[in-house]
Design an enzyme around this catalytic site. Structure first.
Site, mmCIF file in Angstrom:
data_model
loop_
_atom_site.group_PDB
_atom_site.id
_atom_site.type_symbol
_atom_site.label_atom_id
_atom_site.label_comp_id
_atom_site.label_asym_id
_atom_site.label_seq_id
_atom_site.Cartn_x
_atom_site.Cartn_y
_atom_site.Cartn_z
ATOM 1 N N SER A 288 0.354 -1.205 0.004
ATOM 2 C CA SER A 288 -0.084 0.056 0.003
ATOM 3 C C SER A 288 0.687 1.210 -0.191
ATOM 4 O O SER A 288 1.779 1.619 -1.337
ATOM 5 C CB SER A 288 -0.764 -0.305 1.370
ATOM 6 O OG SER A 288 -1.772 0.979 0.824
ATOM 7 N N ASP A 299 10.154 5.705 -10.590
ATOM 8 C CA ASP A 299 9.025 6.526 -11.371
ATOM 9 C C ASP A 299 10.361 7.324 -11.661
ATOM 10 O O ASP A 299 10.509 8.063 -12.847
ATOM 11 C CB ASP A 299 7.827 6.382 -11.626
ATOM 12 C CG ASP A 299 6.626 4.531 -11.865
ATOM 13 O OD1 ASP A 299 8.532 3.878 -11.961
ATOM 14 O OD2 ASP A 299 6.188 4.872 -12.076
ATOM 15 N N LYS A 313 -0.777 -4.317 -2.640
ATOM 16 C CA LYS A 313 -2.295 -3.439 -2.822
ATOM 17 C C LYS A 313 -2.328 -2.388 -3.420
ATOM 18 O O LYS A 313 -1.144 -1.192 -2.800
ATOM 19 C CB LYS A 313 -1.861 -3.829 -0.962
ATOM 20 C CG LYS A 313 -3.179 -3.250 -0.277
ATOM 21 C CD LYS A 313 -3.934 -2.865 0.758
ATOM 22 C CE LYS A 313 -5.162 -2.350 0.848
ATOM 23 N NZ LYS A 313 -5.093 -1.090 1.003
#
Length: 455
Positions: A288, A299, A313
């Site tokens: 999460s 990224d 998740k």
């Protein structure tokens, strides 16, 4: 008369008028099923062998309704709602476990650092099979939480199941779980930051930890951000932690049911590390909020990721109080998370740039698809919505051999090696002797990891 009142009350709660029910077939069916619910409750009340508690039955029905949606949507009874508020504030009484449920089994997402469960050797992926001698199968997360929590100093006997091993029976003494969200220390020429959970204090504690490291070693050359076995927490805290290492750019987006339900969160100027190299440690217990941070820094090419693919998740839960909290609350999935490049975290997880198992046992877990502990293992999990899938069984790029000291933290050592190479994996020093190393693009047999295991 009682069942008509029950059905009628439920109908009003859903905002269904008689005219709307008559004109819309789906709502008409909903009204019929609500009548069925009222009929069933009336039959139980009148015919069951012993008197029943209607409140308990209705709460169980609400819990069952939410469980049918996905593993993370659930009904919180008033006590459970209060527990949730305590946990996000950073202190509560219990044994220190983050848990979830699937198929009638309650599993450990992660043990909390230095909590009673972690000290007893409980690991991510363990299944709670019994509590104080009573079978835990079929219990909800709220019911298990209620049994595990209690007065400080009291004990609870818990049996855990783990792949390939005998049941682990432990006596856990309940403590005040004061969650130090962030701890930090100097590791030679580098700083080490451990984020155990994401709560209301995380951003402040992270800033303080970085300041302490800088004061102790003004010449610090980089940081390891350890998110292993961090089961998540508050979205706002994950955004603030990501922002601490970024000058600009998107951190995460969340997308709901309709195309216009998109929220984007971006970094503000101000990198607390001054742009120094960062390595993020993750494993299958990183879930999460941890995956939001790892995905954002990967990224944005701000950090190199080391460890194992995260839990996966990637869904957003919104807590909606019922009756102002007097009747508990619904924690319901309302959106999916996406990394800045548009990757869905859900069921896929975040893959590290350098895949490294901490121990030989972890290497075996990754090599067996049926035992990989991840969101993808849940039958009711949402799909990723982008057509991608989690990588299946494979041998990790690096895994310690049978003679490697299990008390040593091999993943951390490789993270420090990456920092020494300034994040350039092509300059990374070779793994030391005794480490199983495979080519990253080649699947090989897993016998090297399994020979020393007694099944």
């Amino acid at each position: 008369m009682r069942r008509l009142l029950i059905a009628g009350a439920a109908t009003v709660a859903l905002g269904l008028s008689a005219a709307a029910v008559a004109s819309q077939t789906p709502r008409n069916e909903t009204f019929r099923m609500l009548q069925l619910f009222g009929d069933t409750l009336a039959v139980i009340e009148q015919a069951y062998v012993v008197p029943v508690d209607n409140k308990k039955l209705i709460e169980a029905a609400l819990a069952g309704m939410m469980t049918a949606l996905d593993p993370h949507s659930n009904y919180l009874a008033p006590d459970g709602y209060g527990d949730l508020q305590e946990r996000t504030s950073g202190e509560y009484s219990g044994v220190g476990l983050t848990i979830t449920t699937e198929g009638g089994l309650v599993k450990v997402i992660s043990p909390m650092d230095d909590g009673p469960a972690a000290k007893a050797g409980v690991q991510a992926g363990d299944v709670i099979s019994a509590i104080d001698g009573q079978n835990a199968a079929g219990l909800t997360v709220s019911e298990v939480s209620e049994k595990l929590r209690g007065a400080i100093g009291t004990s609870v006997n818990v049996t855990f199941l783990r792949d390939g091993e005998e049941p682990l029976e432990v006596t856990l003494v309940r403590e005040v779980i004061t969650v130090d969200s962030v701890t930090g220390r100097v590791e030679g020429e580098f700083g080490y930051l451990r984020v155990a959970t994401f709560n209301e204090n995380t951003s402040r504690e992270l800033t303080e930890a970085i300041d302490r490291i800088k004061a102790e070693n003004p010449a610090v050359r980089g940081y390891v951000l350890d998110l292993r076995n961090n089961g998540g927490g508050l979205l706002s805290a994950a955004i603030e932690v990501s922002d601490a290492f970024l000058e600009r750019g998107e951190i995460v987006s969340q997308r709901g049911r309709s195309a216009d339900q998109i929220e984007r969160y971006a970094a503000r100027p101000g990198d607390l590390t001054g742009g120094l190299p960062v390595v993020v440690l993750i494993n299958y217990g990183s879930a999460s909020a941890s995956e939001i941070v790892a995905g954002a820094l990967q990224d944005q090419e701000r950090a190199t990721l080391v460890g194992l693919t995260s839990f996966g998740k990637g869904s957003v839960q919104t807590v909606i109080p019922l009756g102002g909290g007097r009747d508990g609350a619904l924690s319901i999935t309302t959106a999916r998370y996406y990394t800045p490049s548009g990757r869905s975290i859900q069921k896929i997880g975040i893959e590290p740039d350098l895949e490294v198992a901490r121990t030989e046992a972890e290497g075996r877990i990754v090599s067996r698809s049926s035992f990989i502990y991840s969101e993808a293992a849940y039958a009711t999990a949402l799909d990723a919505s982008i057509g991608a899938e989690r990588r299946g069984a494979h041998t990790p790029r690096e895994a310690p051999g049978p003679d490697y000291d299990e008390d040593a933290d091999y993943q951390l050592q490789r993270a420090l090696d990456v920092l020494r190479a300034q994040g350039d994996l092509t300059r990374l020093a070779a793994a030391p002797e005794g480490i199983v190393v495979t080519e990253p693009t080649v699947e090989i047999e897993t016998a090297a990891l399994e020979d020393t295991t007694e099944e």
